[in-house]
Enzyme design. Sequence first.
Site, short mmCIF file in Angstrom:
data_model
loop_
_atom_site.label_atom_id
_atom_site.label_comp_id
_atom_site.label_asym_id
_atom_site.label_seq_id
_atom_site.Cartn_x
_atom_site.Cartn_y
_atom_site.Cartn_z
CB THR A 266 -101.41 -77.87 -5.15
OG1 THR A 266 -100.87 -78.35 -6.50
CG2 THR A 266 -101.02 -76.41 -4.85
CB SER B 117 -98.17 -76.39 -8.62
OG SER B 117 -96.95 -76.57 -9.28
CG ASP B 118 -97.88 -83.28 -7.23
OD1 ASP B 118 -96.70 -83.40 -7.35
OD2 ASP B 118 -98.59 -84.13 -7.00
CE1 TYR B 119 -91.89 -84.42 -11.94
CE2 TYR B 119 -92.91 -83.85 -13.86
CZ TYR B 119 -91.81 -84.32 -13.25
OH TYR B 119 -90.93 -84.74 -14.11
CB SER C 236 -100.84 -79.85 -10.64
OG SER C 236 -100.41 -78.89 -9.93
#
Length: 743
Positions: free
Chosen positions: A249, A282-284, A286
């Site tokens: 994401t 998900s991104d870090y 996020s």
Amino acid sequence: MQKYFPLICLLVLLAACGKEKPTNRIDSKIDSLISVMTLAEKVGQLSLYTSDWDVTGPTIREGYKDDIKKGRVGAIFNAFTAKYTRELQEMAVKETRLHIPLIFGYDVIHGHRTIFPIPLGAAASWDLEAIEKSDRIAAEEASAEGLHWAFSPMVDIARDPRWGRIMEGAGEDTYLGSRIAEARVRGLQGKGIGEVNSVMASVKHFAAYGAAQAGRDYHMVDMSDRVFREVYLPPYTAAIKAGSATVMTSFNEYDGIPASGSKFLMTDLLRGELKFDGFVVSDYTSIMEMVPHGIAADTASAAALAINAGVDMDMQAGFYEASLANLVKNGEVKEELINTSVRRILKKKFELGLFDDPYRYSNEEREKNTVMKAEFIKAAREIGSKSIVLLKNASLPGQDKQLLPLSKDVKQIAVIGPLADAKREMIGAWSAAGDWKKSVTLLEGIKSAVSTKTNVLYAKGCNINDDSTKYIAEAVRIAKQSEVVVLAVGEGAWMTGEAASRAALNLPGIQQRLLEEILKTGKPIVVVLMNGRPLTINWIQDNIPSILETWFLGTQAGNSIADVLFGDFNPSGKLPVTFPRSVGQIPIFYNMKNTGRPMDRNNKYTSKYLDEENDPLYPFGFGLSYTTFNYGDVKVSKESMTGNEEISVTCSVTNAGKRAGEEVVQLYIRDLVGSVTRPVKELKKFQKILFQPGETKEVSFKINGNDLSFYRKDMTFGFEAGKFEVFVGGNSRDVKMAKFEVK
Ligand code: BGC
């Protein structure tokens, strides 16, 4: 601890029996496994945590080893080497109740140990084969070091060079970006997931992250559905069609909803329309960031939003771990939804072969024989040269020969600049496990290229980004003693990449001053630019005879540049992004719309600036060669076609010079009247072709209705009858044109 193990084995074995197809067999194994998992164990599979080997985000989680042993984590990132991944894998396999192996992921963006040009640079090669090969090598190295998963390709279209992450993608164009996205997925995944020398790709950042307003990282994104589908979405779609096993994401919101909480993006579009069947990470943090975004009040609501949206794995927020079990117990999240995500993740673990042998990628012998092999280094040198763009090559006053290429027999050459001998900078940002100490600097590259008669002098001249003038005098002194100066200026690698937006795009520090002082010596100067984004270099264009754009070329940077400087390699790179004249022009990109009042300098009431040109300094697709290519007239096989037919567009291209060279022949179209306005040019095809000196080739492209299609007024995708222009040329500005009509 191991009391259930025989039971699991039995269930898995039973499920494996029979004459089922492999996928069905995997599915039944997964079902058996899920049926014995506790809710906590399921949630554990949905969490991804970083080790402390690398820092790629704002939070580091203490105690990840404990998380592994307690089954609180399904995947680990920022941990590599055969030895270390085996050590961590043993913790998961030996110490957890169900012995489920971990997936190891890492940002393998432009090489793992052997570092290739930053992706924006590699995109300048327009060489899909070379790009695929670089990612194949990256996968070979990464998988030999125990990694199963690369957080790549990054395919965010970027029209704003202030955004530091423009270096990480393929630039501004949807078509070029899509072809590169596919090539990278093919390279990383090779013959398929489960081959021991392949890694899973993770196309990112879904979606539209490259449109951060004002080029400020993590900033809001706001665009129409039409622009999203037409400009930003296709590269993700291309990567998914090429088989990207996972999707990451993005940090930004889309239509008011942060991507990690967007059911529209993660389920309706991704799974419904695009038929993606891998897992979404998900991104870090996020998921955590949905609280400050203002879409979730607390941890539990953010976790609920994300899982309900369709995000399978939580990177680093720890919100799934903290809340999902309770959310299920309270009835706010259905356990079946958790099962679905667990199933998707376990499926990849099965496909990777981790249930057969959890250590199969962590092989020290293979690691030793694979990383930084001579053939990989050679490939890095080649793609490095292919990524260089010759921006200018003038002849000196009174001479008819252009300054480049330089002679290897030049008596004395001054190599100057804060980037001339800067090993760390060569591998650029996002350089994974690349060892900068092994990179070749420009100075080193030049020293190994020149003949024994040549004396190479070096002075730093200044630092990259401070205002100390104390090194200038020495640089001027050696310039005066030399026949020619090679001056390496640009940005530090750290000034590009994530969280590295810039409001100004000039040379940082006092590099401009250094240039001016060296120019005063009257010596011929070649400027070698190193940077992760377009810079505003009007002064350089106006004053310096020869300019090479070299980005950050990786492990072999210095050799790749020397190959071009001394003519062993004829430059063929073309800009994958427009270079503005000034920051005020941004966003500036070639495929803009015409407006109702196209620019006319003689008419006040037209679309322009009082204090700036509309045109960029260098257009998209631009790049020179040591030879010259002449384009003949463009011919179409028919002037009128039905949308179901195909026409050929042909142009004869001649190498008018004395050297062999490659040219990227580009084809653009314009739909003159549409039910919605259309860009003045859109890249639709290109071919990179080698021409011998004097050789002429008829370069031919086929166009069909699909190439003319777009999202029409009613948002259906298709072409419309009407008049078209088709352009062929060596960049997006200097083109020849023909017309045709679709009936
Ligand atoms: C970046 C991702 C990266 C992740 C893991 C994030 O900050 O946006 O591109 O894959 O960190 O390192």
